[in-house]
Design a protein around this motif. Structure first.
Motif, PDB file in Angstrom:
ATOM      1  N   SER A 188       0.735  -0.908  -0.001  1.00  0.00           N
ATOM      2  CA  SER A 188      -0.228  -0.320   0.191  1.00  0.00           C
ATOM      3  C   SER A 188       0.847   1.408   0.374  1.00  0.00           C
ATOM      4  O   SER A 188       1.838   1.932   1.083  1.00  0.00           O
ATOM      5  CB  SER A 188      -0.576  -0.211   1.538  1.00  0.00           C
ATOM      6  OG  SER A 188      -1.405   0.865   1.245  1.00  0.00           O
ATOM      7  N   VAL A 189       0.399   2.120  -1.141  1.00  0.00           N
ATOM      8  CA  VAL A 189       1.847   3.217  -1.174  1.00  0.00           C
ATOM      9  C   VAL A 189       1.299   4.694  -1.023  1.00  0.00           C
ATOM     10  O   VAL A 189      -0.041   4.293  -1.802  1.00  0.00           O
ATOM     11  CB  VAL A 189       2.524   2.714  -2.555  1.00  0.00           C
ATOM     12  CG1 VAL A 189       3.281   1.850  -2.202  1.00  0.00           C
ATOM     13  CG2 VAL A 189       1.904   3.285  -3.546  1.00  0.00           C
ATOM     14  N   ASP A 190       1.759   5.680  -0.958  1.00  0.00           N
ATOM     15  CA  ASP A 190       1.214   6.433  -0.803  1.00  0.00           C
ATOM     16  C   ASP A 190       1.478   7.521  -2.658  1.00  0.00           C
ATOM     17  O   ASP A 190       2.374   6.731  -2.719  1.00  0.00           O
ATOM     18  CB  ASP A 190       1.725   7.662   0.003  1.00  0.00           C
ATOM     19  CG  ASP A 190       3.289   8.032  -0.390  1.00  0.00           C
ATOM     20  OD1 ASP A 190       3.713   8.752   1.317  1.00  0.00           O
ATOM     21  OD2 ASP A 190       4.005   8.087  -0.448  1.00  0.00           O
TER      22      ASP A 190
ATOM     23  N   LEU B 209       9.502  12.265   4.216  1.00  0.00           N
ATOM     24  CA  LEU B 209       8.658  12.894   2.784  1.00  0.00           C
ATOM     25  C   LEU B 209       7.418  13.683   3.348  1.00  0.00           C
ATOM     26  O   LEU B 209       7.527  13.241   4.229  1.00  0.00           O
ATOM     27  CB  LEU B 209       8.240  11.278   1.852  1.00  0.00           C
ATOM     28  CG  LEU B 209       9.328  11.043   1.008  1.00  0.00           C
ATOM     29  CD1 LEU B 209       9.333   9.903   0.592  1.00  0.00           C
ATOM     30  CD2 LEU B 209       9.723  12.272   0.070  1.00  0.00           C
ATOM     31  N   PRO B 210       6.490  14.357   2.854  1.00  0.00           N
ATOM     32  CA  PRO B 210       5.159  14.867   3.105  1.00  0.00           C
ATOM     33  C   PRO B 210       4.170  13.428   4.149  1.00  0.00           C
ATOM     34  O   PRO B 210       4.107  12.824   2.977  1.00  0.00           O
ATOM     35  CB  PRO B 210       4.613  15.627   2.385  1.00  0.00           C
ATOM     36  CG  PRO B 210       5.872  15.783   1.412  1.00  0.00           C
ATOM     37  CD  PRO B 210       6.743  14.808   0.958  1.00  0.00           C
ATOM     38  N   PHE B 211       3.344  13.682   4.892  1.00  0.00           N
ATOM     39  CA  PHE B 211       1.713  13.178   4.951  1.00  0.00           C
ATOM     40  C   PHE B 211       1.345  13.012   4.312  1.00  0.00           C
ATOM     41  O   PHE B 211       0.978  14.210   3.634  1.00  0.00           O
ATOM     42  CB  PHE B 211       1.707  12.998   6.851  1.00  0.00           C
ATOM     43  CG  PHE B 211       0.601  12.713   6.999  1.00  0.00           C
ATOM     44  CD1 PHE B 211      -1.122  13.050   7.029  1.00  0.00           C
ATOM     45  CD2 PHE B 211       0.719  10.936   7.095  1.00  0.00           C
ATOM     46  CE1 PHE B 211      -1.875  12.673   7.423  1.00  0.00           C
ATOM     47  CE2 PHE B 211      -0.268  10.419   7.897  1.00  0.00           C
ATOM     48  CZ  PHE B 211      -2.090  11.152   7.766  1.00  0.00           C
ATOM     49  N   CYS B 212       0.944  11.975   3.800  1.00  0.00           N
ATOM     50  CA  CYS B 212       0.054  12.027   2.539  1.00  0.00           C
ATOM     51  C   CYS B 212      -1.995  11.265   3.447  1.00  0.00           C
ATOM     52  O   CYS B 212      -2.085  10.516   3.454  1.00  0.00           O
ATOM     53  CB  CYS B 212       0.222  10.346   1.507  1.00  0.00           C
ATOM     54  SG  CYS B 212       1.881  11.663   0.567  1.00  0.00           S
ATOM     55  N   PRO B 213      -2.438  12.549   4.103  1.00  0.00           N
ATOM     56  CA  PRO B 213      -4.028  12.052   4.437  1.00  0.00           C
ATOM     57  C   PRO B 213      -5.021  11.658   3.831  1.00  0.00           C
ATOM     58  O   PRO B 213      -6.417  10.756   4.850  1.00  0.00           O
ATOM     59  CB  PRO B 213      -4.281  13.406   5.258  1.00  0.00           C
ATOM     60  CG  PRO B 213      -3.361  14.372   3.959  1.00  0.00           C
ATOM     61  CD  PRO B 213      -2.431  14.123   3.843  1.00  0.00           C
TER      62      PRO B 213
ATOM     63  N   GLU C 225      -0.888  13.845  -0.921  1.00  0.00           N
ATOM     64  CA  GLU C 225      -1.190  14.327   0.043  1.00  0.00           C
ATOM     65  C   GLU C 225      -1.671  15.355  -0.500  1.00  0.00           C
ATOM     66  O   GLU C 225      -2.793  16.028   0.610  1.00  0.00           O
ATOM     67  CB  GLU C 225       0.621  15.592  -0.455  1.00  0.00           C
ATOM     68  CG  GLU C 225       0.985  15.788   0.810  1.00  0.00           C
ATOM     69  CD  GLU C 225       2.053  16.528   0.423  1.00  0.00           C
ATOM     70  OE1 GLU C 225       2.380  16.821  -0.586  1.00  0.00           O
ATOM     71  OE2 GLU C 225       2.341  17.303   0.932  1.00  0.00           O
ATOM     72  N   GLY C 226      -2.456  15.330  -1.737  1.00  0.00           N
ATOM     73  CA  GLY C 226      -3.429  16.739  -2.037  1.00  0.00           C
ATOM     74  C   GLY C 226      -3.097  18.070  -2.099  1.00  0.00           C
ATOM     75  O   GLY C 226      -3.958  18.850  -2.575  1.00  0.00           O
TER      76      GLY C 226
ATOM     77  N   ASP D 228     -10.488  18.822   0.500  1.00  0.00           N
ATOM     78  CA  ASP D 228      -9.659  18.736   1.626  1.00  0.00           C
ATOM     79  C   ASP D 228      -9.422  17.829   1.561  1.00  0.00           C
ATOM     80  O   ASP D 228      -8.595  17.097   0.876  1.00  0.00           O
ATOM     81  CB  ASP D 228     -11.293  19.554   2.401  1.00  0.00           C
ATOM     82  CG  ASP D 228     -11.917  18.571   1.991  1.00  0.00           C
ATOM     83  OD1 ASP D 228     -13.162  18.586   2.816  1.00  0.00           O
ATOM     84  OD2 ASP D 228     -11.345  17.061   1.585  1.00  0.00           O
ATOM     85  N   SER D 229      -8.409  17.492   3.187  1.00  0.00           N
ATOM     86  CA  SER D 229      -8.416  16.240   3.542  1.00  0.00           C
ATOM     87  C   SER D 229      -9.046  15.103   3.847  1.00  0.00           C
ATOM     88  O   SER D 229      -8.805  14.402   4.473  1.00  0.00           O
ATOM     89  CB  SER D 229      -6.958  16.245   4.191  1.00  0.00           C
ATOM     90  OG  SER D 229      -7.475  16.934   5.323  1.00  0.00           O
ATOM     91  N   SER D 230      -9.985  15.521   3.234  1.00  0.00           N
ATOM     92  CA  SER D 230     -10.843  13.725   3.332  1.00  0.00           C
ATOM     93  C   SER D 230     -10.613  12.943   2.106  1.00  0.00           C
ATOM     94  O   SER D 230     -10.212  13.722   0.665  1.00  0.00           O
ATOM     95  CB  SER D 230     -13.151  15.023   3.201  1.00  0.00           C
ATOM     96  OG  SER D 230     -13.078  15.422   2.076  1.00  0.00           O
ATOM     97  N   PRO D 231     -11.351  11.626   2.620  1.00  0.00           N
ATOM     98  CA  PRO D 231     -10.999  10.864   1.549  1.00  0.00           C
ATOM     99  C   PRO D 231     -11.603  10.902   0.185  1.00  0.00           C
ATOM    100  O   PRO D 231     -12.472  11.483  -0.397  1.00  0.00           O
ATOM    101  CB  PRO D 231     -12.069   9.245   2.201  1.00  0.00           C
ATOM    102  CG  PRO D 231     -12.021   9.916   3.498  1.00  0.00           C
ATOM    103  CD  PRO D 231     -12.268  11.206   3.950  1.00  0.00           C
TER     104      PRO D 231
END
Lengths: 487, 411, 124
Positions: free
Chosen positions: B278-280, B326-330, B348-349, B402-405
């Motif tokens: 599972s990757v970002d 690396l940046p967090f990917c929410p 990340e968005g 935004d950071s919603s799924p």
């Protein structure tokens, strides 16, 4: 041209090889005639790999007595002969009051048979021992265990060879004649003249028995289908999980192998004839349903392979299953010991069966013990079981330990070379598989079989078109894609 | 004694090679590329057919030619390579243990790249009933025997599975004098590319039977025949339709499975759809410093896309080494209606992102949509989608709300 | 008359429909690019294909070198080309790109090696 020997053993499976090994303690010329291309192609290599406690058999029977004895000695034997055995225990799991009564009867039978340590355990203790099982209570048999059936059979055969026994692979017995004081046996292109003959032909025991003149014995064949699951599930099965048995059928088991694979099975179906080793769809479906009720932790994605084993069961004319047949008829077939219907627990009881055979021989003849019998046989050292320090040292001494051939099972070139140069002279692809575990993993040889095929050809000088996967006719290749001049 | 390297790349096939070259170009010098075979190239060493490199090089090359270009660059850039070396295990704290005839090495890495490719789905995994004669091969094994070992593995051949590799082998076997009797496919549509159906099967008059599967295998020594049944809409065999097909070889082309044993050793979480990590969007797994690209992440149709993916991942590895993180990917990516699999699984968005998608079943005149908070933030019209062909949907950074799924679906 | 083709030039595999009247092509629809158009025109006259295969290598670290023809040849000549390829041996070392034959079977295509095979002396 006749080979004059003292003993011919017909059938080199676990029982035949146990007899060979035990007999090799004595000053006798012994040969084993095995129809297949290796010693564990049939029942010996197609079972659940369990060392039984001895509680599931009628009290007073040979099955009970020899199983209990075989169970007792298995730990020491595994050290002597170098095969994998774990005395991990076993649970027989129940849910209903009827099953509880059945387990109590089984426990009582076990105690009569001399089995130690059997007890009923309740929900909490059962789930401490086997957290993943579905069940309310169980009978726990602490002395039951699991064994590598290939390793065990091969170790018996190799120790026998070490001690002077000659194995004739690919030698199917085609005729037996009594002539004067000896048995004249034809197998392959060879003729043997032997004072003693031991029928340990397993599935072929009736055929050989009839050839010996001991007719009228009946067999049925119990066909057992299994599913093998990925060894990543092994940690969820710390010991074999059985359902409540009857005296004729063990029930569906969820077992773990000494390599950590999980086995579902067997289904068991009695057949009058042995047809083939084909696993059936209906049995696969049945196994999945039954096993899920007992241990619901697998999906189809965990399947590695399926296999089939067949047990020879001695039955009377009403179809009732008999005890082990370990018999000699001094009038009709002197000096011929007939091992008939050696089904489960034949693997567990193999050495005690062999010792029974020898005591029958000793009643009729003085056997001289050899001073130089060596009971110890070393197995192929498993690189993946060693510590990192030992691994480094092994590679430094032999660089072939650093070349990994089978990635799934972590088997190195050095181990495969040792397997190829085995004392029995077995040279098929699955002979290498049984000796090293390579090709048994999740890729089923997808990565390593090409190398193993090449190594067998290079090391043994086998032509590509003669290389066999298993038995007669199982050639892998039809020739070169591009031929050199003269090919 | 434990060595240290900035990056260890496990697997010297197309993904590992492209990653190594890109990292070196981005200024990472301390790279170790580890390959278990004696030569680099991975599976492409045996893929002697053409069709590789149309996107990358604008030419149609064979597998060995495609991969040679990267091997030459690795050579030219002086990237350290270990061949004939098998990674034995990878620990959770990035210690890589390697076995080779030269000895055992332990390497502590700052970043680990998984590029181990795939293994093939086997007969045993499908639990095809029947006996176990010689003559049953997965397509890759057959390909290896024929192309690398010069061994002819059969004369009368049945193929189960219309995946690309099975169809390619149908052609190869036919050109080498074998008789390919038929190809059977359990789905109602071919599982490989239409061009392969045409140039590998139609061109040679090899019949393709859709909605059929092998239900039994016969033969004690060598294969003698297989039983084939038609299947219903639920893919269950219809017993009344069973037929025996005499043959001496059964080739199985029934799926590739990303080979993630080492990823699991390292404690990486796998995605249940791809069976890869599972990757970002940076191709980083859920364990920082562990990356994955290529077939080990998700099975690709085109090696050109593997190279592109590995290069993107390599850029992220370079950034990781420079910054230490690396940046967090929410933004979680949810697999929605009619989607078989999506990569990546988290974003990340804040950047443009490409999603690589396979559909479930055949879809026609449809739209792949990326939805956030009930709003369609990106979509792509597709005339036709088949699971065999991976589709790409781009989302511009300005589209993220935004950071919603996010949900990816087909309508 | 309509004829349907699956283009094999690139992985898109466009479904192309050609409308023909005897020997005249009236229309070609469905191709994603010009290559598809050319492919269909060729298919309607002389269908052509490329071949990839192997040749024996003497004294190489592996027994075979993969080969291909650089330009498509008429489909019906494939068996002849295969017979020709089967007769070829190359000696290691051989490099990818080596031209075995600049005009194989006179069909205006090169036959080239596609895999480098280093030299290795064997005992047998």
């Amino acid at each position: 041209m006749k080979d004059v020997v003292d003993v011919v053993i017909i059938g080199g499976g676990v029982v035949g090889s146990a007899v060979a090994r035990e007999l090799s303690r004595y000053d006798l010329r012994i040969c084993v005639l095995e129809k297949n291309f290796d010693v564990c192609y049939e029942t010996s290599g197609r079972n659940t790999g369990v060392v039984h406690g001895g509680f599931a058999y009628d009290s007073g029977s040979l099955k009970a007595k020899l199983c209990v004895e075989g169970n007792r000695i298995m730990g020491d034997l595994s050290k002597e002969l170098g095969f994998d055995f774990k005395r991990c225990g076993k649970v027989l799991v129940g849910n209903t009051e009827q099953e509880r009564s059945s387990l109590e009867r089984t426990m009582a039978q076990g105690e009569r048979n001399g089995v130690q340590g059997l007890r009923i355990i309740e929900d909490e203790e059962l789930h401490q021992m086997v957290p993943s099982v579905v069940g309310k209570f169980a009978m726990f048999s602490p002395n039951s265990g699991i064994i590598d059936p290939f390793g065990y059979t091969i170790s018996l055969a190799e120790n026998a060879v070490q001690n002077g026994v000659r194995y004739y692979l690919k030698h199917e017995v085609t005729s037996i004649r009594r002539n004067g004081g000896c048995w004249e046996i034809t197998a392959g292109h060879q003729q043997f003249c032997a004072r003693w003959v031991i029928n340990s032909a397993g599935l072929g025991c009736k055929k050989i028995s009839d050839m010996l003149g001991l007719c009228g014995l009946d067999l049925v064949f119990s066909k057992d289908d299994y599913i093998v699951l990925d060894n990543r599930l092994g940690s969820l099965v710390p010991m074999p999980i059985y359902t409540v048995p009857s005296n004729t059928y063990m029930g569906i088991h969820v077992t773990v192998t000494t390599d950590g694979n999980v086995l579902l099975g067997p289904t068991a179906e009695d057949r009058k004839e042995f047809e083939n080793y084909g696993v059936e769809q209906k049995n696969i479906d049945y196994l999945v349903d039954c096993a899920r009720a007992l241990w619901p932790h697998f999906t189809k994605a965990d399947f590695i392979r399926t296999y089939c084993g067949v047990l020879p069961k001695w039955v009377d004319k009403n179809g009732l299953i008999q005890d082990f047949g370990i018999e000699i008829n001094d009038d009709f077939a002197p000096n011929a010991i007939n091992l008939f219907g050696i089904e489960s627990p034949g693997l567990t009881a193999s050495i005690p069966i062999a010792r029974t055979v020898i005591s029958m021989m000793k009643e009729r003849e003085h056997l001289l013990e050899k001073a130089d019998f060596n009971p110890v046989r070393k197995k192929i050292l498993r690189f993946s079981d060693q510590s990192p320090e030992e691994q480094e040292s092994m590679i430094a001494q032999n660089s072939d330990y650093g070349e990994v051939i089978c990635r799934c099972q972590k088997v190195t070139k050095a181990e495969i070379l040792q397997a190829i140069h085995n004392p029995l002279g077995a040279s098929s692809m699955i002979s290498i598989k049984y000796r090293t575990r390579c090709m048994m993993g999740r890729c089923q040889g997808g990565y390593c079989q090409m190398r193993i095929a090449q190594m067998l050809q290079d090391e043994l000088g086998i032509n590509d078109t003669d290389l066999l996967y298993s038995n007669e006719g199982s050639n892998l290749f039809f020739g070169k894609v591009r031929k050199k001049a003269g090919q | 004694m434990t060595e240290k390297h900035d990056v260890v790349i496990i697997g010297g096939g197309p993904a590992g090679l492209a990653a190594a070259v890109e990292m070196k170009k981005k200024g990472i010098n301390d790279i170790l590329l580890i390959e278990r075979e004696k030569t680099l190239g991975g599976i492409l060493r045996q893929c002697i057919h053409d069709g590789f490199g149309l996107i990358r090089f604008g030419q149609t090359l064979s597998g060995p030619e495609y991969v040679q270009r990267f091997i030459d660059e690795v050579d030219h850039l002086g990237i350290a390579v270990l061949t004939d070396s098998t990674v034995w295990t990878v620990s959770k704290d990035k210690v890589v243990t390697v076995m080779s005839p030269q000895g055992m090495r332990t390497i502590r890495a700052k970043a680990v790249v998984f590029s181990m490719g795939c293994r093939e789905r086997t007969r045993g995994a499908l639990a095809i009933p029947g006996e176990r004669p010689a003559g049953v091969f997965t397509a890759g094994v057959a390909q290896s025997y024929i192309n690398l070992h010069n061994e002819m593995i059969g004369h009368e051949v049945v193929i189960l599975g219309s995946g690309d590799i099975g169809m390619i082998m149908a052609r190869r076997l036919t050109l080498e004098g074998a008789h390919v009797i038929a190809v059977f496919e359990i789905q109602s549509i071919p599982s490989g590319l239409p061009r392969n159906v045409h140039q590998c099967l139609d061109d040679f008059g090899i019949p393709l039977y859709l909605s059929h599967t092998v239900t039994d295998i016969h033969g004690a020594g060598r294969l003698e025949s297989v039983t084939v049944c038609k299947v219903d809409e639920k893919l269950h065999p219809i017993p009344e339709t069973k037929q025996e097909w005499a043959c001496d070889t059964l080739i199985l082309s029934v799926g590739l499975i990303p080979e993630n044993e080492l990823s699991l050793d390292a404690g990486v979480t796998l995605d249940s759809c791809t069976h890869g990590a599972s990757v970002d969007e940076f191709f980083q797994t859920d364990r920082p410093g562990f990356f994955a690209a290529g077939n080990v992440l998700h099975v690709h149709d085109l090696v050109d896309m593997v190279s592109i993916e590995a290069e993107k991942m390599a850029d992220s590895v370079a950034e990781f080494l420079r910054d230490g993180f690396l940046p967090f990917c929410p933004l979680e990516v949810i697999v929605g209606k009619d989607i078989g699999q999506v990569v990546p699984n988290r974003v990340e968005g804040l950047h443009d992102v490409s999603f690589f998608i396979r559909s479930k079943g055949q879809q026609e005149n449809c739209s792949i949509q990326v939805v956030q908070n009930g709003t369609v933030i990106a979509s792509k019209k597709m005339r036709k989608m088949i699971p065999a062909t991976m589709a790409e949907v781009k989302v511009k950074k300005s589209n993220f709300l935004d950071s919603s799924p996010l949900e990816v679906r087909i309508v | 008359m309509k004829k349907v083709f699956t283009c094999i030039i690139c992985p898109n595999g466009c479904n192309i429909t050609a409308e023909i009247d005897g020997e005249n092509i009236i229309s070609i629809l469905g191709n994603g690019c010009d290559k598809g158009m050319q492919y269909v025109k060729q298919e309607l006259t002389v269908p052509k294909r490329t071949i990839t295969s192997s040749v024996l290598v003497e004294n190489g670290i592996i027994p075979l070198a993969s080969v291909r023809i650089t330009d498509p040849i008429p489909k019906e000549r494939i068996p002849d080309m295969m017979t020709y390829i089967r007769s070829i041996k190359v000696a290691a070392p051989v490099e990818a790109g080596f031209v075995i034959d600049p005009n194989a079977l006179g069909l205006e295509t090169k036959l080239i090696v596609t895999k480098s095979v280093p030299y290795e002396r064997k005992q047998k």
